[in-house]
Design a protein around this motif. Structure first.
Motif, mmCIF file in Angstrom:
data_model
loop_
_atom_site.group_PDB
_atom_site.id
_atom_site.type_symbol
_atom_site.label_atom_id
_atom_site.label_comp_id
_atom_site.label_asym_id
_atom_site.label_seq_id
_atom_site.Cartn_x
_atom_site.Cartn_y
_atom_site.Cartn_z
ATOM 1 N N ARG A 161 0.736 -1.170 0.109
ATOM 2 C CA ARG A 161 -0.147 0.024 -0.071
ATOM 3 C C ARG A 161 0.624 1.242 -0.125
ATOM 4 N N GLU A 162 0.370 2.336 -0.214
ATOM 5 C CA GLU A 162 0.928 3.739 0.089
ATOM 6 C C GLU A 162 1.674 3.582 1.379
ATOM 7 N N VAL A 163 3.022 3.924 1.516
ATOM 8 C CA VAL A 163 3.826 3.882 2.678
ATOM 9 C C VAL A 163 3.892 5.133 3.427
ATOM 10 N N SER A 164 3.512 5.655 4.573
ATOM 11 C CA SER A 164 3.561 6.663 5.402
ATOM 12 C C SER A 164 4.983 6.703 5.698
ATOM 13 N N LEU A 165 5.682 7.748 5.529
ATOM 14 C CA LEU A 165 7.235 7.911 5.984
ATOM 15 C C LEU A 165 6.865 9.080 7.171
ATOM 16 N N LEU A 166 7.054 8.453 8.461
ATOM 17 C CA LEU A 166 6.926 9.266 9.846
ATOM 18 C C LEU A 166 8.331 10.200 9.943
ATOM 19 N N ARG B 115 13.430 9.114 7.418
ATOM 20 C CA ARG B 115 12.201 9.182 7.944
ATOM 21 C C ARG B 115 11.995 7.688 8.812
ATOM 22 N N ALA C 30 9.686 4.260 8.570
ATOM 23 C CA ALA C 30 8.516 3.419 7.775
ATOM 24 C C ALA C 30 8.334 2.209 8.589
ATOM 25 N N SER C 31 7.155 1.541 8.109
ATOM 26 C CA SER C 31 6.955 0.076 8.595
ATOM 27 C C SER C 31 6.096 -0.615 7.542
ATOM 28 N N HIS C 32 6.280 -1.920 7.862
ATOM 29 C CA HIS C 32 5.273 -2.663 6.821
ATOM 30 C C HIS C 32 4.471 -3.640 7.500
ATOM 31 N N THR D 191 9.659 0.586 3.178
ATOM 32 C CA THR D 191 9.475 1.600 2.575
ATOM 33 C C THR D 191 8.523 1.369 1.390
#
Length: 199
Positions: A38-43, A126, A128-130, A189
């Motif tokens: 899915r679209e990855v959110s980079l925090l 950043r 990121a998690s999967h 990522t």
């Protein structure tokens, strides 16, 4: 000090010239499409250490993935210690080695040298998690590269000469635990490529 460089899949046989390189390019073994990412959110990486550790505790970190394959470095926890930590039984001891401390202090210089050598546009790292449970704190993000499409993960390492001479672990390419770390970053990522720069 060596000039920053990258050895990639198209430069595998460069012989003695590879010894001068302080970088290694890796392409994702399993691409984002195969995993249906899915679209990855980079925090943003929390500036507060306690908050960062709390975020990391939710996942198996990219630097810890090697333990799952019994390929961790001597200073890293094994799979049992990692399980004890994640199960909330015994916390992992902090990594307090001189090389790691200097690695953090030298990150900006290593990143700047690699960016200049390869025409990279570098951005701050950043988190990121999967969904599989793998998380990654990126040292930097390569926003653009003249030879790649899309962003890449940049892992930065400080490698002392004695480590190189004793084990020859960095002769030609990084050791397996570092390659696994970058592969985990690519999984977290969804990036299709990344690089390791070391000094």
């Amino acid at each position: 000090p060596c000039a920053a460089g990258v050895s990639g899949r198209n430069q595998a046989g460069r012989g003695a010239d590879r010894r001068r390189h302080v970088g290694h390019r890796v392409h994702h073994l399993v691409g984002a499409r195969e995993w249906g990412l899915r679209e990855v959110s980079l925090l943003p990486i929390p500036s507060d250490k306690a908050a960062w550790h709390a975020l990391r505790a939710k996942h198996i970190g990219a630097s810890e993935v090697a333990a799952l394959f019994n390929m961790q470095a001597a200073f890293q926890p094994g799979i049992y210690a990692l399980w004890m930590d994640r199960a909330g039984r015994v916390p992992l001891p902090p990594v307090e080695i001189e090389r790691a401390k200097w690695g953090l202090l030298l990150e900006d210089a290593i990143a700047a040298g690699a960016a200049e050598a390869h025409g990279w546009d570098i951005q701050p790292g950043r988190y990121a998690s999967h969904p599989s449970g793998v998380g990654a704190t990126l040292d930097r993000i390569i926003a653009s590269d003249p030879n790649e499409q899309g962003p890449g993960a940049l892992e930065l390492k400080n490698v002392d000469m004695l480590q190189t001479l004793r084990g020859k672990a960095w002769a030609g390419e990084p050791p397996m635990h570092v390659l696994l770390q970058l592969q985990a970053q690519l999984l977290a990522t969804g990036f299709s490529w990344g690089a390791i720069a070391w000094l």
